[in-house]
Design a protein around this motif. Structure first.
Motif, PDB file in Angstrom:
ATOM      1  N   HIS A   2     -35.552   5.148 -29.490  1.00 53.18           N
ATOM      2  CA  HIS A   2     -36.976   5.674 -29.637  1.00 53.18           C
ATOM      3  C   HIS A   2     -37.215   6.622 -30.678  1.00 53.18           C
ATOM      4  CE1 HIS A   2     -35.675   8.643 -26.688  1.00 53.18           C
ATOM      5  NE2 HIS A   2     -35.395   7.696 -25.988  1.00 53.18           N
ATOM      6  N   LEU A   4     -37.842   9.702 -29.669  1.00 51.34           N
ATOM      7  CA  LEU A   4     -38.546  10.689 -29.110  1.00 51.34           C
ATOM      8  C   LEU A   4     -37.671  11.865 -28.378  1.00 51.34           C
ATOM      9  CD1 LEU A   4     -41.004   8.237 -27.335  1.00 51.34           C
ATOM     10  CD2 LEU A   4     -41.310   9.495 -29.483  1.00 51.34           C
ATOM     11  N   LEU A 220     -45.799   4.611 -37.221  1.00 47.66           N
ATOM     12  CA  LEU A 220     -45.155   4.839 -35.934  1.00 47.66           C
ATOM     13  C   LEU A 220     -43.829   4.857 -35.880  1.00 47.66           C
ATOM     14  CD1 LEU A 220     -48.091   4.155 -33.294  1.00 47.66           C
ATOM     15  CD2 LEU A 220     -47.626   6.382 -34.705  1.00 47.66           C
ATOM     16  N   HIS A 274     -38.259   0.561 -27.014  1.00 45.22           N
ATOM     17  CA  HIS A 274     -38.283   1.879 -27.659  1.00 45.22           C
ATOM     18  C   HIS A 274     -39.545   1.838 -28.726  1.00 45.22           C
ATOM     19  CE1 HIS A 274     -33.818   2.578 -26.937  1.00 45.22           C
ATOM     20  NE2 HIS A 274     -34.723   2.815 -26.000  1.00 45.22           N
ATOM     21  N   ASP A 275     -39.927   0.626 -29.357  1.00 49.32           N
ATOM     22  CA  ASP A 275     -40.898   0.705 -30.343  1.00 49.32           C
ATOM     23  C   ASP A 275     -42.460   0.901 -29.565  1.00 49.32           C
ATOM     24  OD1 ASP A 275     -39.572   0.181 -32.659  1.00 49.32           O
ATOM     25  OD2 ASP A 275     -40.728  -1.891 -33.077  1.00 49.32           O
ATOM     26  N   ARG A 278     -42.988   4.626 -28.640  1.00 53.28           N
ATOM     27  CA  ARG A 278     -43.449   5.175 -29.600  1.00 53.28           C
ATOM     28  C   ARG A 278     -45.254   5.074 -29.874  1.00 53.28           C
ATOM     29  NH1 ARG A 278     -40.192   7.787 -32.848  1.00 53.28           N
ATOM     30  NH2 ARG A 278     -41.665   7.837 -34.553  1.00 53.28           N
ATOM     31  N   GLN A 281     -46.642   6.832 -26.657  1.00 52.38           N
ATOM     32  CA  GLN A 281     -46.499   8.489 -27.006  1.00 52.38           C
ATOM     33  C   GLN A 281     -47.803   8.998 -28.045  1.00 52.38           C
ATOM     34  OE1 GLN A 281     -44.241  10.645 -25.129  1.00 52.38           O
ATOM     35  NE2 GLN A 281     -45.984  11.967 -25.798  1.00 52.38           N
ATOM     36  N   CYS A 282     -47.730   8.151 -29.030  1.00 57.62           N
ATOM     37  CA  CYS A 282     -48.815   8.449 -29.641  1.00 57.62           C
ATOM     38  C   CYS A 282     -50.141   8.604 -29.083  1.00 57.62           C
ATOM     39  CB  CYS A 282     -49.141   7.409 -30.777  1.00 57.62           C
ATOM     40  SG  CYS A 282     -50.373   7.628 -32.126  1.00 57.62           S
ATOM     41  N   LEU A 289     -48.567  10.963 -33.527  1.00 60.52           N
ATOM     42  CA  LEU A 289     -47.039  11.155 -33.563  1.00 60.52           C
ATOM     43  C   LEU A 289     -46.561  11.447 -34.691  1.00 60.52           C
ATOM     44  CD1 LEU A 289     -44.811  10.397 -31.524  1.00 60.52           C
ATOM     45  CD2 LEU A 289     -44.437   8.062 -32.595  1.00 60.52           C
TER      46      LEU A 289
END
Length: 395
Positions: A2, A4, A220, A274-275, A278, A281-282, A289
């Motif tokens: 990921h 992150l 992203l 994991h994609d 992201r 999280q954006c 991000l």
């Protein structure tokens, strides 16, 4: 991966033992044969605190589930396509008040099916559906599987699920069918985001897949999210049980190895834990991000506000439980109580019919993703995960 930031549960205000209890609870269901496998990710305050998988990738093969598994995310495609539409709004290329018929002429003069003593009658729609109606599912459309009314039956007969038609052809078929409701009067889960995907194509001159790739997925770093899975990744596709462990009729799922002509905005993407982390999280960051900004924080707040209010009705539906409204692409919590699951005011969520779901709680700076291919158990795991995750949040 990921990519992150990470933290221990304790560093992010979660109880370590209760966080591990989430994994143990899912493992128990794997052990008793109710869940084939699952991948779970939880992040708080911008850092991932749980990133794990349990069970098998494919019940027909003795391969463990991995956090790199690829899932049919079905309607978790909708938030991504909704963000794409709002990017066009921010660019001045699209207005939420635009009639859908401005981009797809067949939607300009639609009719609504009404039951009458003498049978089904068709009446002119009181107004055209708008782009906002598409985003909030108030365009009068429906799905073939959400009921057994006249319009649902027409949808079933129209071949709308044919993956070898284009988005343009799908929308031609939809526009030729009557509406189930007058636009702007009723929230009804529907093929509206499929139509929104076609609107994006008309405006941009790109296929939906190309636009998403160029403007969301690549920026992203969502490198394994697409409308099909290429051959080199086939061994990572997660599969469901061949037979429903609860004894029901197992839902048939599409083959992600096939390259479809239909890049369905309402449910066609495959993705990974994991994609999707992201992407979320954006959203948690207010639309940005790692230096890549998709939306402004103001636009994102507008999307995750309730757009139904008291004027737009909706029937009881596990997708929109009590204490919830709907924004532009997301269900939104409007009451601290009422709902049968925990969550803060302003929490927004969505899910996929194949067994995947997520929720984002801005007040707690928290999001969680559950990925599984367990279609018949999807509602159960949406609820059980809420209790497990909030039960671990202590500070």
């Amino acid at each position: 991966m990921h990519g992150l930031p990470t933290a221990t549960p304790a560093e992010a205000g979660l109880c370590p033992e209760r966080t591990q209890g989430i994994v143990q609870a899912l493992q128990r269901d794997v052990d008793r044969g109710r869940l084939p496998g699952a991948a779970v990710l939880i992040a708080r305050r911008g850092r991932v605190v749980l990133d794990t998988a349990v069970g098998r990738l494919d019940p027909a093969r003795d391969v463990p589930m991995g956090t790199d598994a690829i899932f049919r995310i079905y309607s978790m495609t909708k938030p991504i396509v909704s963000v794409a539409a709002m990017m066009l709004v921010e660019q001045g290329r699209l207005l939420l008040s635009d009639p859908v018929g401005q981009y797809i002429p067949g939607f300009m003069k639609q009719q609504v099916a009404r039951s009458a003593p003498e049978g089904i009658t068709l009446v002119p729609a009181r107004r055209p559906s708008t782009v906002q109606d598409l985003l909030r599912h108030t365009a009068g459309l429906t799905y073939e599987f959400t009921g057994n009314e006249h319009v649902n039956q027409l949808y079933s007969q129209a071949g709308l699920g044919d993956r070898q038609q284009t988005n343009a052809e799908l929308c031609e078929r939809l526009a030729a069918l009557p509406l189930a409701h007058h636009p702007g009067t009723t929230w009804a889960y529907s093929r509206a985001t499929d139509v929104l995907g076609r609107v994006i194509e008309v405006i941009t001159g790109q296929t939906l897949g190309a636009f998403l790739r160029d403007h969301i997925l690549q920026p992203l770093g969502m490198k394994e999210t697409s409308f099909f899975v290429p051959p080199e990744q086939h061994l990572r596709i997660a599969e469901a049980f061949a037979h429903d462990p609860d004894g029901g009729t197992q839902m048939a799922m599409h083959d992600p190895r096939e390259v479809p002509a239909l890049e369905m905005g309402g449910g066609g993407l495959m993705s990974t834990l994991h994609d999707y982390a992201r992407f979320l999280q954006c959203l948690c960051n207010g639309g940005e991000l790692e230096g890549q900004r998709l939306l402004s924080p103001h636009t994102l707040a507008y999307m995750t506000a309730d757009h139904l209010g008291s004027a737009i009705g909706h029937t009881d539906n596990p997708l929109l439980p009590p204490g919830h409204g709907f924004g532009l692409g997301f269900a939104v919590r409007t009451e601290a109580g009422l709902a049968p699951v925990p969550g803060s005011l302003g929490t927004y969520h969505w899910s996929g019919i194949g067994g995947t779901h997520f929720f984002v709680d801005p007040a707690q700076e928290l999001f969680a993703i559950f990925m599984a291919q367990a279609p018949n158990q999807r509602v159960f795991y949406r609820s059980v995960m809420r209790g497990l995750v909030y039960g671990a949040v202590l500070a």
